[in-house]
Design a protein around this motif. Structure first.
Motif, PDB file in Angstrom:
ATOM      1  N   GLY A 226       0.812  -1.213   0.000  1.00 33.34           N
ATOM      2  CA  GLY A 226       0.000   0.000   0.000  1.00 33.34           C
ATOM      3  C   GLY A 226       0.848   1.267   0.000  1.00 33.34           C
ATOM      4  O   GLY A 226       1.919   1.312   0.597  1.00 33.34           O
ATOM      5  N   ARG A 227       0.355   2.306  -0.683  1.00 33.09           N
ATOM      6  CA  ARG A 227       1.035   3.586  -0.701  1.00 33.09           C
ATOM      7  C   ARG A 227       0.905   4.291   0.649  1.00 33.09           C
ATOM      8  O   ARG A 227       0.051   3.950   1.472  1.00 33.09           O
ATOM      9  CB  ARG A 227       0.431   4.509  -1.785  1.00 33.09           C
ATOM     10  N   HIS A 228       1.730   5.322   0.878  1.00 36.57           N
ATOM     11  CA  HIS A 228       1.607   6.121   2.086  1.00 36.57           C
ATOM     12  C   HIS A 228       0.266   6.860   2.082  1.00 36.57           C
ATOM     13  O   HIS A 228      -0.075   7.542   1.112  1.00 36.57           O
ATOM     14  CB  HIS A 228       2.744   7.137   2.169  1.00 36.57           C
ATOM     15  N   VAL A 229      -0.486   6.722   3.161  1.00 35.81           N
ATOM     16  CA  VAL A 229      -1.792   7.378   3.281  1.00 35.81           C
ATOM     17  C   VAL A 229      -1.811   8.140   4.596  1.00 35.81           C
ATOM     18  O   VAL A 229      -1.663   7.546   5.674  1.00 35.81           O
ATOM     19  CB  VAL A 229      -2.946   6.364   3.244  1.00 35.81           C
ATOM     20  N   PHE A 230      -2.000   9.441   4.521  1.00 37.75           N
ATOM     21  CA  PHE A 230      -2.047  10.278   5.716  1.00 37.75           C
ATOM     22  C   PHE A 230      -3.456  10.270   6.308  1.00 37.75           C
ATOM     23  O   PHE A 230      -4.449  10.109   5.604  1.00 37.75           O
ATOM     24  CB  PHE A 230      -1.629  11.712   5.380  1.00 37.75           C
ATOM     25  N   GLY A 231      -3.534  10.436   7.606  1.00 37.43           N
ATOM     26  CA  GLY A 231      -4.818  10.493   8.287  1.00 37.43           C
ATOM     27  C   GLY A 231      -5.546   9.166   8.322  1.00 37.43           C
ATOM     28  O   GLY A 231      -6.773   9.123   8.337  1.00 37.43           O
ATOM     29  N   ALA A 232      -4.805   8.081   8.348  1.00 39.13           N
ATOM     30  CA  ALA A 232      -5.418   6.752   8.385  1.00 39.13           C
ATOM     31  C   ALA A 232      -5.777   6.372   9.815  1.00 39.13           C
ATOM     32  O   ALA A 232      -5.065   6.719  10.766  1.00 39.13           O
ATOM     33  CB  ALA A 232      -4.466   5.709   7.805  1.00 39.13           C
ATOM     34  N   SER A 233      -6.871   5.641   9.970  1.00 43.30           N
ATOM     35  CA  SER A 233      -7.243   5.060  11.260  1.00 43.30           C
ATOM     36  C   SER A 233      -8.436   4.152  11.055  1.00 43.30           C
ATOM     37  O   SER A 233      -9.061   4.157   9.986  1.00 43.30           O
ATOM     38  CB  SER A 233      -7.596   6.135  12.301  1.00 43.30           C
ATOM     39  N   MET A 234      -8.763   3.376  12.062  1.00 42.46           N
ATOM     40  CA  MET A 234     -10.003   2.601  12.079  1.00 42.46           C
ATOM     41  C   MET A 234     -10.863   3.183  13.188  1.00 42.46           C
ATOM     42  O   MET A 234     -10.676   2.882  14.362  1.00 42.46           O
ATOM     43  CB  MET A 234      -9.711   1.114  12.326  1.00 42.46           C
ATOM     44  N   GLU A 235     -11.747   4.099  12.802  1.00 39.38           N
ATOM     45  CA  GLU A 235     -12.626   4.789  13.735  1.00 39.38           C
ATOM     46  C   GLU A 235     -11.843   5.373  14.917  1.00 39.38           C
ATOM     47  O   GLU A 235     -12.252   5.260  16.072  1.00 39.38           O
ATOM     48  CB  GLU A 235     -13.736   3.852  14.206  1.00 39.38           C
ATOM     49  N   GLY A 236     -10.688   5.973  14.596  1.00 34.94           N
ATOM     50  CA  GLY A 236      -9.874   6.626  15.604  1.00 34.94           C
ATOM     51  C   GLY A 236      -8.758   5.780  16.178  1.00 34.94           C
ATOM     52  O   GLY A 236      -7.817   6.317  16.773  1.00 34.94           O
ATOM     53  N   TYR A 237      -8.833   4.488  16.020  1.00 33.53           N
ATOM     54  CA  TYR A 237      -7.780   3.603  16.515  1.00 33.53           C
ATOM     55  C   TYR A 237      -6.617   3.549  15.510  1.00 33.53           C
ATOM     56  O   TYR A 237      -6.819   3.573  14.301  1.00 33.53           O
ATOM     57  CB  TYR A 237      -8.315   2.187  16.726  1.00 33.53           C
ATOM     58  N   ALA A 238      -5.391   3.439  16.030  1.00 30.78           N
ATOM     59  CA  ALA A 238      -4.173   3.302  15.218  1.00 30.78           C
ATOM     60  C   ALA A 238      -4.009   4.462  14.246  1.00 30.78           C
ATOM     61  O   ALA A 238      -3.591   4.292  13.103  1.00 30.78           O
ATOM     62  CB  ALA A 238      -4.162   1.975  14.457  1.00 30.78           C
ATOM     63  N   ALA A 239      -4.340   5.682  14.696  1.00 26.72           N
ATOM     64  CA  ALA A 239      -4.263   6.846  13.818  1.00 26.72           C
ATOM     65  C   ALA A 239      -2.816   7.130  13.429  1.00 26.72           C
ATOM     66  O   ALA A 239      -1.891   6.976  14.218  1.00 26.72           O
ATOM     67  CB  ALA A 239      -4.875   8.054  14.513  1.00 26.72           C
ATOM     68  N   GLY A 240      -2.623   7.559  12.187  1.00 27.50           N
ATOM     69  CA  GLY A 240      -1.281   7.903  11.719  1.00 27.50           C
ATOM     70  C   GLY A 240      -1.175   7.770  10.215  1.00 27.50           C
ATOM     71  O   GLY A 240      -2.170   7.905   9.491  1.00 27.50           O
ATOM     72  N   ILE A 241       0.028   7.488   9.742  1.00 29.49           N
ATOM     73  CA  ILE A 241       0.290   7.313   8.319  1.00 29.49           C
ATOM     74  C   ILE A 241       0.341   5.824   8.027  1.00 29.49           C
ATOM     75  O   ILE A 241       1.196   5.113   8.549  1.00 29.49           O
ATOM     76  CB  ILE A 241       1.621   7.978   7.912  1.00 29.49           C
ATOM     77  N   ALA A 242      -0.582   5.354   7.187  1.00 30.04           N
ATOM     78  CA  ALA A 242      -0.587   3.937   6.811  1.00 30.04           C
ATOM     79  C   ALA A 242       0.306   3.747   5.593  1.00 30.04           C
ATOM     80  O   ALA A 242       0.361   4.590   4.710  1.00 30.04           O
ATOM     81  CB  ALA A 242      -2.002   3.474   6.499  1.00 30.04           C
ATOM     82  N   LYS A 243       0.997   2.627   5.549  1.00 28.41           N
ATOM     83  CA  LYS A 243       1.801   2.290   4.380  1.00 28.41           C
ATOM     84  C   LYS A 243       2.096   0.801   4.392  1.00 28.41           C
ATOM     85  O   LYS A 243       2.136   0.167   5.442  1.00 28.41           O
ATOM     86  CB  LYS A 243       3.107   3.100   4.323  1.00 28.41           C
ATOM     87  N   GLY A 244       2.276   0.253   3.177  1.00 25.15           N
ATOM     88  CA  GLY A 244       2.649  -1.143   3.072  1.00 25.15           C
ATOM     89  C   GLY A 244       4.143  -1.314   3.241  1.00 25.15           C
ATOM     90  O   GLY A 244       4.900  -0.344   3.345  1.00 25.15           O
ATOM     91  N   VAL A 245       4.585  -2.563   3.231  1.00 25.81           N
ATOM     92  CA  VAL A 245       6.004  -2.838   3.409  1.00 25.81           C
ATOM     93  C   VAL A 245       6.801  -2.400   2.182  1.00 25.81           C
ATOM     94  O   VAL A 245       7.928  -1.907   2.306  1.00 25.81           O
ATOM     95  CB  VAL A 245       6.222  -4.343   3.693  1.00 25.81           C
TER      96      VAL A 245
END
Length: 613
Positions: A226-245
């Motif tokens: 997955g690409r870098h995604v800003f503002g990621a979370s699951m309904e507020g949990y694990a908020a931050g920048i999501a990205k794949g390996v």
């Protein structure tokens, strides 16, 4: 003298000698799908293609579902058992085996693996640029930001795949990130025919296309690349920048699994065949058998497909299964597959049960609805009645008169954890405490429950039950603590992770290694809510899941990074690099432990150790 096959009469004799193969379908025999492996070198030269040979000598064309000519040679077809038994005696047939149903093995993890911007393997590999990862799963939800192609270069010229159109999926859904997508359903449809035991797909909730109705495939694909995604979370949990390996690696989705009905061997093999021909570099498959049962390699479709792929230089990683902590519970055991178990990372989602006697018990939860705000509610354990289905909170097992307005203690068991909460909600309960049994030990995973819920380990679950039994008016409340980073010790081998020793080849260690597989945030489908329940109408761009399914794509992504940094490395070299650099210590610099027992883990639990990048 002319060769035997060049004489017309001799050729007719050869063909007619096998006519019984075409006519043994007794009307009283049920049709089933079989996979037939063929010695490709035996094809008579009179036939222009293997397909012509198969349909002339072995079965009728309408019966053939898939032909295989890359990872192995052969076909799958609907046959009677008698026809299949006769085929197995043919001198050109290497094996005949019945199509079986397999199952899915269901943002901080890159940092936890040691990946850092502008240095290390991310930098050396340009984030996996131009390496192609094929994901065999439930498809993909292409609109997610994780699959954006912004600032990616041209699609690698060696790519030969397609973007297969279907329901709610067009060629425009592919781009320079998601460069290919296919779906495979013929095996499933054959099994769900008029004489099949499997229910046809429900087209009101499923798509006859690569589009992901389940979520699992979208999650694994974005975990790998997955690409870098800003503002990621699951309904507020694990908020931050999501990205794949491997954020710049290209993705190809191969949908072989269907919502609520599994994945069929014949379709899995067809996807392996297509992926190799398409030009993938890595295959990630979080699918396998259950209950730690593994077929011999020569009858195992994943082993067969992976062998054909590995022989052509393609790295294959697969999940070890979720039937731990039982010994010999690991699946996907073939030596040429990298078999991946699951471990924790240093992030958790704590929740706390507060009993009426003042005791506070630590657990986990991803509940994001209205909190209980410290209010005490009556507490009940239906298991006191001695009815097993009630203690497990099975469908229609709870008496509303007993649970209405109360927090209900439910035993974890083997049915879906989130479904138990729905049972409690329907019966009028206000919350749930989900207690592990001895077999689950202290291993906990977070779930996005529909009602206030806290999961507890076996020991603290017993504490709650003892409190209910010893108190005339038991009461409790649940407090939710959000996201906590910096948990120690980590990693810990997940209690559910499939364990060795290798049940087929004991001298070969399995699993090969472990990777992050507990509470992993990644992209999600828009088709279902985060629980996956039909009644969950919530929409979320990301979801948090646990399983060796989540661990496998971490290794797939790491393999893509290594392949990009070292294009000349073979699958065996990449596997060796991972296993010989794997870490067996946690972030306290102590030997890694087993979540199920709290003891130091063994190579049968963690393989060579945890994958490091």
């Amino acid at each position: 003298m002319a060769p035997f096959l060049s004489h017309p009469i001799s050729l007719l004799f050869l063909l007619f000698s096998f006519l019984p193969l075409l006519s043994l379908s007794a009307v009283d025999q049920p049709y089933k799908t079989y996979i037939v492996r063929i010695d490709s070198q035996s094809k008579p030269s009179i036939f222009p293609t293997h397909y012509h040979w198969y349909t002339t000598e072995f079965t009728d064309a309408p019966q053939i579902l898939h032909t295989y000519d890359t990872v192995f040679h052969g076909f799958s077809a609907t046959l009677t058992p008698g026809h299949a038994a006769t085929l197995s005696q043919h001198p050109s047939v290497l094996a005949v085996f019945e199509d079986q149903r397999q199952q899915l093995h269901t943002t901080r993890s890159p940092q936890f693996l040691g990946l850092r911007n502008q240095r290390g393997l991310w930098s050396d590999s340009d984030y996996g640029s131009d390496v192609i990862i094929g994901v065999l799963d439930t498809g993909i939800w292409p609109e997610r930001r994780s699959f954006s192609d912004v600032n990616l270069g041209a699609i690698p010229a060696r790519w030969k795949g397609i973007c297969e159109v279907g329901e709610r999926f067009s060629a425009r859904n592919c781009n320079k990130k998601l460069i290919g997508a296919r779906f495979f359903i013929k095996g499933h449809e054959a099994a769900s025919g008029s004489m099949g035991p499997i229910t046809p797909i429900n087209e009101t909730v499923e798509f006859k296309s690569p589009r992901d109705a389940d979520g699992h495939g979208t999650h694994t694909a974005s975990t790998a690349a997955g690409r870098h995604v800003f503002g990621a979370s699951m309904e507020g949990y694990a908020a931050g920048i999501a990205k794949g390996v491997a954020p710049k690696a290209r993705l190809a989705a191969y949908k072989v699994c269907w919502k609520n009905s599994g994945c069929f061997d014949s379709d899995i093999l067809a996807a392996f065949d297509a992926a190799v021909k398409d030009g993938v570099d890595v295959i990630s498959i979080s699918i396998g058998g259950g209950d730690g049962i593994s077929a011999p390699y020569y009858l195992d479709p994943i082993a067969i497909g992976a062998y054909g792929a590995a022989s052509r230089g393609i790295f294959v990683s697969s999940s070890a299964g979720n039937d731990g902590p039982n010994i010999m519970s690991a699946t996907n055991l073939a030596p040429w597959i990298v078999t991946v178990g699951a471990g924790t990372i240093d992030r958790n989602f704590p929740a706390e049960v507060v009993l009426g006697n003042g005791k506070r018990l630590s657990g986990v939860s991803l509940y994001a609805g209205l909190p209980l705000s410290g209010k005490m509610y009556p507490l009940v354990y239906p298991g006191k009645s001695g009815v097993l289905s009630a203690s497990l909170c099975m469908e229609n097992s709870l008496d509303p008169n007993m649970v209405k307005g109360k927090i209900v203690v439910c035993d974890r068991g083997s049915s879906a954890r989130v479904a138990k909460g729905l049972v409690v909600k329907k019966a009028g309960g206000v919350g749930m405490i989900l207690a592990n049994g001895v077999s689950n030990g202290e291993g906990l995973v977070g779930d996005a429950h529909l009602i206030p819920t806290c999961a507890l380990g076996s020991d603290e679950g017993d504490t709650v039950k003892a409190y209910v039994s010893s108190t005339s008016n038991p009461a409790a409340t649940i407090a939710f603590k959000g996201t906590v980073i910096g948990i120690k010790p980590a990693p810990v081998v997940a209690s559910f992770s499939g364990r060795g020793p290798n049940g087929l080849t004991p001298e070969i260690l399995k699993p090969d290694l472990i990777a992050p597989g507990v509470n992993i945030l990644a992209a999600w489908t828009d088709n279902v809510g985060p629980t996956g329940l039909d009644s969950d109408t919530r929409k979320t761009e990301f979801n948090i899941l646990s399983g060796t399914s989540m661990a496998c794509p971490h290794v797939s992504g790491a393999a893509a990074l290594l392949k990009s940094a070292h294009p000349d490395w073979s699958p065996a070299a990449i596997r060796s690099a991972m296993m010989t650099t794997a870490n067996t210590f946690n972030n306290l610099n102590q030997p890694m432990t087993d979540e199920a027992t709290g003891n130091v883990s063994s190579p049968y639990d963690l393989g060579a150790g945890t994958s490091q990048s």
